[in-house]
Design an enzyme around this catalytic site. Structure first.
Site: not given
Length: 246
Positions: A40, A67, A69, A72, A131, A222
């Site tokens: 990602k 990613d 997001k 607009d 999340t 992580r």
């Protein structure tokens, strides 16, 4: 759309989030080459390196989940999706709260960008509720619906717009699978092996439970990238998922 996500090998459904600087991201990717299929690229890495980082990972054999997001007006999002698809991204994201017309524009842009580049159309995914947010954080934004209802309402708009699927927490995956059917992408961040630190995530689940709930892909950052041995951490998650699938 997916023909049958359950036939995809477990390790090919794990997306490793490289939310770090370029040198660290490249070193992690090189260590995971031949083991992980997906990486990602989020805002941290993309805004520093631009489309070149996507092309670099593609040359190394990875699929890339870009990613960013998008959120607009439809014209801007169509152009952004076109550029993202032309760069070689295999998944792209937009906020579902941008509305049906915006998501339709993103889909058009993705198709056009892929055609320009001579590649496959990327999966187009709508972000439902981040999340990192819990019910109180969502309510503070003025949303009066319960969190789960908000996720499902936004997912229904994504389906109406004709995009590939959604991004949501694993806690909503089962309801989303029922709503969206067997062929939709349901990508779940907020995945943590048992005992792992939650970090800034609020709505989490283990890799196995996310898969059992109907996630097509999981995003893990992580717990892999900050492990003493990232390859061993990835392999442990892949083994857990293999056991869950079988």
């Amino acid at each position: 759309m997916l023909d049958d996500f359950q036939n995809i090998p477990a390790r090919d459904r794990v997306i490793v989030a490289l939310d770090c600087g370029a040198d660290e991201a490249i070193a992690l990717a090189d260590a995971l080459a031949g083991k992980a299929s997906w990486v990602k690229v989020g805002m941290t890495l993309y805004y520093a390196e631009g489309p070149a980082i996507i092309k670099m990972f593609k040359r190394r054999g990875f699929k890339v989940f870009l990613d960013l997001k998008f959120h607009d007006i439809p014209h801007q999002v169509e152009g952004a999706a076109r550029s993202a698809a032309a760069s070689g991204a295999d998944m792209i994201t937009m906020h579902t709260v941008g509305g049906v017309a915006m998501m339709e524009a993103a889909q058009r842009g993705a198709v056009a960008g892929a055609a320009e580049a001579g590649g496959d159309v990327p999966a187009t995914l709508g972000i439902t509720v981040l999340t990192s947010m819990d019910a109180d954080a969502l309510a503070a934004t003025g949303v009066t619906r319960p969190l789960r209802e908000q996720v499902l309402a936004l997912a229904a708009q994504a389906r109406e717009a004709g995009i590939s699927g959604v991004v949501a927490s694993p806690q909503e995956a089962a309801a989303l699978r029922e709503l969206l059917g067997p062929c939709a992408f349901i990508v779940t961040p907020g995945v943590r092996p048992a005992g792992a630190a939650l970090g800034d995530q609020s709505r989490v689940a283990t890799p196995a439970s996310a898969f059992k709930s109907g996630a097509s892909h999981i995003v893990v950052g992580r717990p892999i990238t900050q492990a003493d041995d990232p390859v061993a951490a990835f392999e442990a998650i892949a083994a857990e998922l293999d056991a869950a699938i079988s």
